[in-house]
Design an enzyme around this catalytic site. Structure first.
Site, mmCIF file in Angstrom:
data_model
loop_
_atom_site.group_PDB
_atom_site.id
_atom_site.type_symbol
_atom_site.label_atom_id
_atom_site.label_comp_id
_atom_site.label_asym_id
_atom_site.label_seq_id
_atom_site.Cartn_x
_atom_site.Cartn_y
_atom_site.Cartn_z
ATOM 1 C CD GLN A 263 -84.283 12.220 -42.212
ATOM 2 O OE1 GLN A 263 -84.037 13.424 -42.291
ATOM 3 N NE2 GLN A 263 -84.052 11.370 -43.205
ATOM 4 C CE1 TYR A 296 -76.857 4.288 -51.965
ATOM 5 C CE2 TYR A 296 -79.088 4.113 -52.843
ATOM 6 C CZ TYR A 296 -77.728 4.181 -53.052
ATOM 7 O OH TYR A 296 -77.224 4.142 -54.332
ATOM 8 C CG ASP A 379 -83.080 8.489 -47.453
ATOM 9 O OD1 ASP A 379 -82.701 9.486 -48.100
ATOM 10 O OD2 ASP A 379 -83.291 8.516 -46.227
ATOM 11 C CB CYS A 406 -80.750 14.737 -48.654
ATOM 12 S SG CYS A 406 -79.232 13.879 -49.088
#
Length: 452
Positions: A263, A296, A379, A406
């Site tokens: 991140q 993921y 994710d 996202c």
């Protein structure tokens, strides 16, 4: 023979009333029956807009050149790069609290329109990551490209042209190191700030721009493919810091190569880990040693979070990137009362695309086949997991799915597929992990139909 007339407003300046935000960061206005997507405006304002892109259909795009009636949510833009036209801090002119409200509306609209999900509130709550309110200096990973003069810059919005004014997102320590590195022309620069305070600066040849022919969509696709190929390369030449980047969340530590995903926001990893830990640990009826898939899974951030909350969990991390899989620790088991690792919990890694894993590895009668999961955490990248993956997960997963997304549209599609299969949406919220921009991430928690 008749010829259909084509409207082209390119170069015109229109005075418009700004309506709501659109997915992708632009705001919407209307003029003479057409939609105008505009940058630099805020809902409720009257603005003058220069039309810069008009494909001749029912919409066109432009940028605000002057504000006639100012919104109370407008603030002085903090980013020199964005003010000069770079595509970085596109919402730095909006008060952060108001910006979170706007992206909450976008998340809700996408959930309803694309996912077919009933959200009577009309918005989705959006959290500040880790309670960290910073709007500048929050980024610990950033990239630049050097022009012919060797100066590092960012791409101008919707253009290959470089803007060399500084962006306010990166931590100042990264900016100082990049400015003093003296890297030559035609290079891509990577700046990373490890959680041990080490600044890592590396560079490599810049990816070439997409060819000009073939239309804007073709050029965008070509550029995306070129960047994807480039991002997989491990040809970074380090100026400072070296290739092992320290990342920490709680008691866990990773040493990651530069191409491994992490991140960008300094507090986001901690925020997501806490959210996933809570969501998994509070799964109704969860056994003491549940089977959990981290799809993921990157370097195993969520695997660590799961074992913090459920020490006996058996976690399988599925990830296609060898750089990330190689950085997953073999065990993240939480310590017991004496400070020793608790027994029972373990982490297994599978280097595979998720689609191939679901097709080849699950439900097989062969020895070592992976059992179906009690809980799945996923994710996926910006394009989402996709309908086939979500349908398979809806069939296989016994109890709960935690989806970290996202992109609002692809997440709405993925989550909507579960809802249409009878799953119950327990919680949906956003995370403002890219302050000063329109980007928002989401976390959805869903429970399997009763009677499983």
């Amino acid at each position: 023979m008749t010829h259909e007339s084509t409207t082209d407003w390119t170069g015109r300046v229109l005075r418009l009333e700004v309506a709501g935000p659109a997915h992708g960061g632009e705001f919407v206005a209307r003029h003479e029956g057409r939609v105008v997507f505009l940058r630099g405006g805020i809902t409720g304002e009257t603005v003058d807009v220069l039309i810069e892109d008009d494909p001749g259909r029912s919409f066109c795009r432009g940028t605000v050149t002057s504000v006639i009636t100012r919104s109370a949510d407008r603030v002085d833009a903090a980013c020199p790069a964005a003010a000069a036209g770079a595509g970085c801090c596109d919402w730095s002119h909006i008060d952060p609290s108001a910006a979170r409200g706007f992206v909450g509306r976008v998340l809700a609209e996408q959930a309803v329109r694309i996912g077919g999900i009933d959200l009577p509130e009309g918005t989705v709550p959006v959290d500040v990551p880790g309670g960290d309110p910073a709007v500048t200096g929050w980024r610990t990973a950033a990239r630049w490209v050097t022009g012919p003069d060797g100066r590092p810059g960012l791409r101008r919005a919707r253009s290959a042209e470089l803007v060399t004014d500084p962006c306010v997102q990166p931590d100042p320590r990264i900016l100082d190191a990049v400015s003093s590195a003296g890297i030559g022309p035609g290079r891509e620069i990577l700046g990373l700030l490890g959680d041990d305070g080490t600044v890592h600066i590396a560079h490599r040849p810049a990816v070439r721009d997409a060819p000009r022919g073939g239309g804007r969509q073709t050029r965008r696709s070509a550029a995306t493919r070129a960047r994807a190929r480039h991002s997989r390369a491990a040809d970074w030449e380090f100026v400072t810091g070296g290739p092992d980047v320290v990342r920490r969340v709680g008691r866990h530590e990773w040493r990651l190569p530069p191409q491994a995903f992490w991140q960008a926001h300094r507090s986001a990893a901690t925020h997501y880990a806490a959210a996933v830990r809570t969501a998994v640990a509070r799964t109704p009826g969860l056994p003491d040693a549940p089977v959990v898939w981290d799809l993921y899974g990157g370097a195993g951030l969520f695997a660590a979070a799961v074992l913090d909350g459920v020490p006996g969990a058996r976690v399988t991390v599925v990830e296609s990137s060898s750089a990330s899989v190689g950085a997953v620790p073999s065990s993240h088991a939480a310590p017991d009362a004496d400070g020793d690792p608790a027994s029972g919990g373990d982490v297994t890694t599978v280097r595979s695309r998720v689609e191939a894993f679901l097709e080849d590895e699950v439900g097989s009668a062969r020895p070592g086949a992976h059992p179906a999961p009690d809980v799945v955490v996923l994710d996926p990248p910006r394009g989402g997991a996709g309908i086939p993956v979500m349908r398979r997960l809806a069939e296989l997963t016994r109890m709960r799915i935690v989806h970290v997304g996202c992109d609002a549209a692809s997440m709405a599609r993925d989550v909507g597929e579960l809802v249409s299969a009878g799953w119950t949406l327990r919680d949906l919220r956003g995370v403002a992990a890219f302050p000063g921009t329109h980007h928002v991430e989401g976390i959805a928690v869903l429970d399997a139909p009763r009677g499983r």
